[in-house]
Design an enzyme around this catalytic site. Sequence first.
Site, PDB file in Angstrom:
ATOM      1  N   HIS A 120       3.522   9.352   8.279  1.00  0.00           N
ATOM      2  CA  HIS A 120       2.865   9.579   6.989  1.00  0.00           C
ATOM      3  C   HIS A 120       1.693  10.521   7.207  1.00  0.00           C
ATOM      4  CE1 HIS A 120       1.341   5.930   8.894  1.00  0.00           C
ATOM      5  NE2 HIS A 120       0.148   6.186   8.383  1.00  0.00           N
ATOM      6  N   ASP A 135      -2.575   5.453  -1.520  1.00  0.00           N
ATOM      7  CA  ASP A 135      -2.836   4.446  -0.493  1.00  0.00           C
ATOM      8  C   ASP A 135      -3.345   3.164  -1.160  1.00  0.00           C
ATOM      9  OD1 ASP A 135      -3.471   4.672   2.830  1.00  0.00           O
ATOM     10  OD2 ASP A 135      -4.347   2.973   1.743  1.00  0.00           O
ATOM     11  N   ILE A 136      -2.889   2.033  -0.662  1.00  0.00           N
ATOM     12  CA  ILE A 136      -3.266   0.745  -1.249  1.00  0.00           C
ATOM     13  C   ILE A 136      -4.734   0.399  -0.976  1.00  0.00           C
ATOM     14  CG2 ILE A 136      -2.713  -0.788   0.703  1.00  0.00           C
ATOM     15  CD1 ILE A 136      -1.133  -2.517  -1.340  1.00  0.00           C
ATOM     16  N   GLU A 145      -1.117   2.325  12.005  1.00  0.00           N
ATOM     17  CA  GLU A 145      -0.760   0.957  11.608  1.00  0.00           C
ATOM     18  C   GLU A 145       0.680   0.844  11.128  1.00  0.00           C
ATOM     19  OE1 GLU A 145      -3.722  -0.031   8.697  1.00  0.00           O
ATOM     20  OE2 GLU A 145      -5.139  -0.730  10.219  1.00  0.00           O
ATOM     21  N   HIS A 162      -1.823  11.532   5.560  1.00  0.00           N
ATOM     22  CA  HIS A 162      -2.866  11.154   4.598  1.00  0.00           C
ATOM     23  C   HIS A 162      -3.411  12.428   3.963  1.00  0.00           C
ATOM     24  CE1 HIS A 162      -3.643   7.004   6.366  1.00  0.00           C
ATOM     25  NE2 HIS A 162      -3.068   7.592   7.392  1.00  0.00           N
TER      26      HIS A 162
HETATM   27  P1  5GP Z   1      -2.217   4.505   9.446  1.00  0.00           P
HETATM   28  O1  5GP Z   1      -3.369   3.716   9.984  1.00  0.00           O
HETATM   29  O2  5GP Z   1      -0.896   3.971   9.924  1.00  0.00           O
HETATM   30  O3  5GP Z   1      -2.375   5.979   9.636  1.00  0.00           O
HETATM   31  O4  5GP Z   1      -2.282   4.335   7.872  1.00  0.00           O
HETATM   32  C1  5GP Z   1      -1.552   3.372   7.173  1.00  0.00           C
HETATM   33  C2  5GP Z   1      -2.033   3.408   5.741  1.00  0.00           C
HETATM   34  O5  5GP Z   1      -1.094   2.728   4.937  1.00  0.00           O
HETATM   35  C3  5GP Z   1      -3.386   2.716   5.526  1.00  0.00           C
HETATM   36  O6  5GP Z   1      -4.296   3.648   4.961  1.00  0.00           O
HETATM   37  C4  5GP Z   1      -3.052   1.560   4.583  1.00  0.00           C
HETATM   38  O7  5GP Z   1      -4.059   1.311   3.638  1.00  0.00           O
HETATM   39  C5  5GP Z   1      -1.755   2.032   3.938  1.00  0.00           C
HETATM   40  N1  5GP Z   1      -0.872   0.952   3.507  1.00  0.00           N
HETATM   41  C6  5GP Z   1      -0.499  -0.123   4.244  1.00  0.00           C
HETATM   42  N2  5GP Z   1       0.362  -0.889   3.550  1.00  0.00           N
HETATM   43  C7  5GP Z   1       0.537  -0.273   2.336  1.00  0.00           C
HETATM   44  C8  5GP Z   1       1.330  -0.581   1.190  1.00  0.00           C
HETATM   45  O8  5GP Z   1       2.031  -1.574   1.106  1.00  0.00           O
HETATM   46  N3  5GP Z   1       1.254   0.291   0.147  1.00  0.00           N
HETATM   47  C9  5GP Z   1       0.474   1.424   0.184  1.00  0.00           C
HETATM   48  N4  5GP Z   1       0.489   2.195  -0.880  1.00  0.00           N
HETATM   49  N5  5GP Z   1      -0.270   1.742   1.262  1.00  0.00           N
HETATM   50  C10 5GP Z   1      -0.237   0.908   2.328  1.00  0.00           C
END
Ligand code: 5GP
Length: 125
Positions: free
Chosen positions: A104, A33-34, A99, A106
Site C-alpha cells: 500500500h 485510512d481508518i 503493519e 500512503h
Molecule cells: P503500514 O504501517 O502497514 O504502512 O500501514 C497500515 C495502515 O493501514 C495504517 O495506517 C492503518 O491505520 C491502516 N489500516 C489498518 N487496518 C485498516 C482497515 O481495516 N481499514 C482501513 N481503511 N485502514 C486500515
Amino acid sequence: MSYDDKNVFAKILRGEIPCNKVYEDDHALAFHDINPQAPVHVLVIPKGAYVSMADFTANAPEDLMVGFFRAVGLVADQLDLVEPGYRIMANHGPDSHQEVPHLHIHIFGGKRLGPMLMRNWDGGE
Ligand code: 5GP
C-alpha cells in the site's frame, strides 16, 4: 515472505469488509485510512497479491505496475493535492513498521507536513 490472503486489505479487495473508497480501476483501489495521520490520509493498493514493494516490483506484470503507479497520481489529483503538495510513503518490512502485509502507498496531505522523518534521530538505534 509469502502472501497471507487473510490480511485486512485482501479482505477489503474481496469486499468482505468495507472501506471508504475514493478511487477504483482495473489495477488499484484507494480508500481513506481508518486511523488518519494527516487531514488527508489515503491508501492506494494494487489489485493483486503482493506483500510489499519488493514483492510487487519483482513479480507484478508490467501493466499492473504502470496502472498502479498511475492510479497513485490520479488519486492525488482527485484529492486536489497536486497544487498544495502531498507526501507518498510505503513501508516494507520490520524496520519500517509495516503493519499490513499487502503493498500500500500512503498519500498524506491537507497541511504542512513538516520534515520527512523524526528530527530527533541521533544516528543510533
Ligand atoms: P503500514 O504501517 O502497514 O504502512 O500501514 C497500515 C495502515 O493501514 C495504517 O495506517 C492503518 O491505520 C491502516 N489500516 C489498518 N487496518 C485498516 C482497515 O481495516 N481499514 C482501513 N481503511 N485502514 C486500515
